[in-house]
Write an enzyme that holds these catalytic residues in place. Structure first.
Site, PDB file in Angstrom:
ATOM      1  N   SER A 101      63.118 -29.875   2.904  1.00 24.96           N
ATOM      2  CA  SER A 101      61.833 -30.059   2.242  1.00 24.96           C
ATOM      3  C   SER A 101      62.047 -29.858   0.744  1.00 24.96           C
ATOM      4  O   SER A 101      63.151 -29.533   0.309  1.00 24.96           O
ATOM      5  CB  SER A 101      60.823 -29.039   2.760  1.00 24.96           C
ATOM      6  OG  SER A 101      61.143 -27.765   2.241  1.00 24.96           O
ATOM      7  N   LYS A 102      60.977 -30.013   0.001  1.00 25.73           N
ATOM      8  CA  LYS A 102      61.038 -29.894  -1.466  1.00 25.73           C
ATOM      9  C   LYS A 102      61.685 -28.576  -1.895  1.00 25.73           C
ATOM     10  O   LYS A 102      62.329 -28.512  -2.933  1.00 25.73           O
ATOM     11  CB  LYS A 102      59.629 -29.965  -2.048  1.00 25.73           C
ATOM     12  CG  LYS A 102      59.049 -31.360  -1.933  1.00 25.73           C
ATOM     13  CD  LYS A 102      58.326 -31.753  -3.224  1.00 25.73           C
ATOM     14  CE  LYS A 102      57.911 -33.205  -3.194  1.00 25.73           C
ATOM     15  NZ  LYS A 102      56.802 -33.440  -2.259  1.00 25.73           N
ATOM     16  N   ARG A 103      61.466 -27.557  -1.080  1.00 25.47           N
ATOM     17  CA  ARG A 103      62.015 -26.244  -1.430  1.00 25.47           C
ATOM     18  C   ARG A 103      63.539 -26.287  -1.570  1.00 25.47           C
ATOM     19  O   ARG A 103      64.132 -25.471  -2.265  1.00 25.47           O
ATOM     20  CB  ARG A 103      61.504 -25.265  -0.385  1.00 25.47           C
ATOM     21  CG  ARG A 103      62.421 -24.315   0.283  1.00 25.47           C
ATOM     22  CD  ARG A 103      61.601 -23.372   1.161  1.00 25.47           C
ATOM     23  NE  ARG A 103      60.984 -24.089   2.285  1.00 25.47           N
ATOM     24  CZ  ARG A 103      61.603 -24.340   3.423  1.00 25.47           C
ATOM     25  NH1 ARG A 103      62.849 -23.952   3.589  1.00 25.47           N
ATOM     26  NH2 ARG A 103      60.996 -24.975   4.409  1.00 25.47           N
ATOM     27  N   HIS A 104      64.174 -27.285  -0.967  1.00 24.59           N
ATOM     28  CA  HIS A 104      65.631 -27.401  -1.096  1.00 24.59           C
ATOM     29  C   HIS A 104      66.057 -28.236  -2.300  1.00 24.59           C
ATOM     30  O   HIS A 104      67.234 -28.520  -2.465  1.00 24.59           O
ATOM     31  CB  HIS A 104      66.219 -28.029   0.166  1.00 24.59           C
ATOM     32  CG  HIS A 104      66.015 -27.204   1.395  1.00 24.59           C
ATOM     33  ND1 HIS A 104      65.063 -27.512   2.342  1.00 24.59           N
ATOM     34  CD2 HIS A 104      66.614 -26.068   1.817  1.00 24.59           C
ATOM     35  CE1 HIS A 104      65.101 -26.602   3.311  1.00 24.59           C
ATOM     36  NE2 HIS A 104      66.020 -25.720   3.012  1.00 24.59           N
ATOM     37  N   GLY A 105      65.099 -28.665  -3.107  1.00 24.54           N
ATOM     38  CA  GLY A 105      65.450 -29.513  -4.256  1.00 24.54           C
ATOM     39  C   GLY A 105      64.919 -30.919  -4.039  1.00 24.54           C
ATOM     40  O   GLY A 105      63.955 -31.112  -3.297  1.00 24.54           O
TER      41      GLY A 105
END
Ligand code: GLU
Length: 488
Positions: free
Chosen positions: A245-249
């Site tokens: 998800s976005k949290r991973h970049g």
């Protein structure tokens, strides 16, 4: 002769093209290209509130950039509402579906009661036994209704191309709604109706769709259509083992484009998320991927998205890309960043090509390559303070060294890597110091940093005038004892 496969990519335009979607598109595309099949693009825009034209454009742009060209479409699912409705009505006529007149409130109460009692909620088939005549009359009188699919007894099984035989008990599937009160189709009906209409033979999609598959198979059968082969692709996880998800970049394909990733590197990388060629070859061109791809080698295990590895792969693809092609790709960025004009790029094409050849082995992205071109193109460079503190510490010796280097360069008749190298060696010898004592301060003076390609080639491509100017400004800065960046 069997007909060529027909596969599809069916994104919902509720967001940009993300890497998971791109991987699904890629696997379908590879299969179509390998088998001489047809790759259909269908935009699943039935959720009007969450879909947007901007997202549709972004998806098409992302696919085009990746080189995933489609043979049919883009179809818009919302254009098929009449057909979806007709399919639902035909199922009612055939007794395979029925009108349900239970109100939203009634259903809600029953659901809440089931929750309270701790018994799992499933529609109680209240309307399943209403005689067809009566149901027709109630509809004709304007009573609102949904259409529900009459789930038969037994089990629904398919031989998943990735997971093997997969089976669901039909008693675990409630009589699900296929058409809403407002005549719009429920997702599973729209998908199946479209897949039948588009004569899809293979459905390759994320394994988050496994739970939909038994319902969809029941619908295919109810429509009297051949059930396609299903293959559910493993999930993509971040390095922490959680769903990507976005949290991973960056997860949007467009972001990788902006970061200077080559489309061929991204497709190579995505192909290996869940598939492997059976040997340890990692770097593959598009043609190799098409030739080597096989559904049999798609794994069940989730794949981990490693951005480091993507950059490494991109570096490998940059190495394998001809310099003139890289120049074509870099040119817009050079112009936009004010480093060169279109005319300069055309007039000094050979010089740019040599510079790219020099930087190729050192660049993991196109953006990183342009960054490394700055000292060769910008009027001045910014000096890395950590480097100046370390390498220009002994100010007087550094100035003396730079002066001596310039004298040696100025005396050269020829400007070649060999003569440049000889001049540097001679300077070090005359000063009685090691080669590094001369080269490190010079490299810093010319590029602003401690790291660069071989100094002989840097000096060669920078050219005599720029080398002189850089040495002069480094000298001035040193004299002022000012080693902070002068200009970026
Ligand atoms: N529109 C669905 C999605 O974006 C895909 C449907 C399918 O492949 O069957 O997840």
């Amino acid at each position: 002769m069997t007909d060529a496969p027909r596969v599809r990519f069916a994104p919902s335009p509720t967001g940009y093209l993300h890497v998971g979607g791109a991987r699904t598109a890629l696997f379908n595309w590879l299969y179509a290209r390998q088998t001489g099949g047809i790759f259909v693009l269908r935009i699943e825009d039935t959720d009007r509130d969450r879909s947007s034209d901007d997202m549709v454009s972004a998806i098409l742009e992302g696919m085009t950039w990746l080189g995933l060209d489609w043979d049919e479409g883009p179809w818009h699912q919302a254009d098929g509402f009449d057909r979806h409705r007709a399919d639902a009505e035909r199922m009612v006529e055939d007794g395979l579906a029925y009108h349900c007149f239970c109100s939203v409130d009634e259903l809600k109460t029953r659901r809440e009661e089931a929750e309270k009692a701790g018994t799992g909620y499933r529609y109680n088939r209240n309307c399943a036994s209403i005689p067809a005549e009566e149901a027709r009359a109630r509809c004709a009188a304007g009573e609102p209704s949904t259409i529900r699919f009459r789930v038969p007894e037994g089990e629904t099984e398919w031989d998943d191309l990735v997971h093997g035989p997969t089976r669901f008990r039909n008693e675990d599937i409630e009589d699900f709604i296929i058409l809403r009160t407002d005549n719009t189709p429920i997702y599973n009906l729209a998908v199946v109706s479209d897949d039948v209409f588009m004569r899809i033979t293979h459905v390759l999609r994320g394994d988050d769709h496994i739970a939909n598959t038994p319902k969809q198979i029941l619908l295919y059968r109810a429509m009297g259509a051949a059930v396609p082969a299903f293959g559910h692709l493993p999930m993509i996880l971040g390095a922490d083992g959680r769903r990507l998800s976005k949290r991973h970049g960056a997860t949007a394909v467009g972001e990788y484009q902006t970061r200077g990733i080559l489309p061929g590197a991204l497709t190579n990388f995505l192909a290996l998320l869940g598939w492997n060629p059976g040997d340890d070859q990692e770097i593959m061109t598009e043609a190799e991927l098409i030739a080597r791809f096989s559904i049999e080698r798609i794994g069940k295990k989730s794949a981990v998205f490693d951005p480091e590895k993507l950059e490494w792969m991109n570096g490998q693809h940059i190495m394998a890309t001809p310099a003139d092609e890289l120049l074509r790709l870099l040119a817009p960025d050079l112009v936009e960043r004010g480093l060169a004009s279109r005319e300069e790029i055309v007039d000094q094409r050979d010089w740019f090509i040599s510079l790219i050849e020099l930087l190729k082995p050192r660049s993991r992205t196109l953006v990183a390559m342009v960054d490394q071109m700055i000292p060769f193109l910008a009027p001045t460079v910014a000096y890395d303070p950590a480097a100046t503190a370390k390498i220009w510490k002994d100010r007087d010796a550094v100035i003396a060294g730079l002066d001596a280097v310039w004298q040696a360069f100025d005396a050269l008749d020829e400007w070649t890597p060999e003569t440049i190298e000889a001049a540097l060696r001679g300077t070090a010898e005359r000063a009685g110091v090691g080669f590094g004592k001369i080269v490190h301060p010079l490299r810093l003076a010319l590029t602003g940093s401690q790291a660069s390609p071989g100094i002989d080639h840097v000096v060669l491509l920078m050219g005599k005038t720029r080398v002189r100017d850089r040495i002069n400004s480094a000298r001035e800065i040193l004299l002022r004892n000012e080693t902070e960046p002068s200009h970026g």
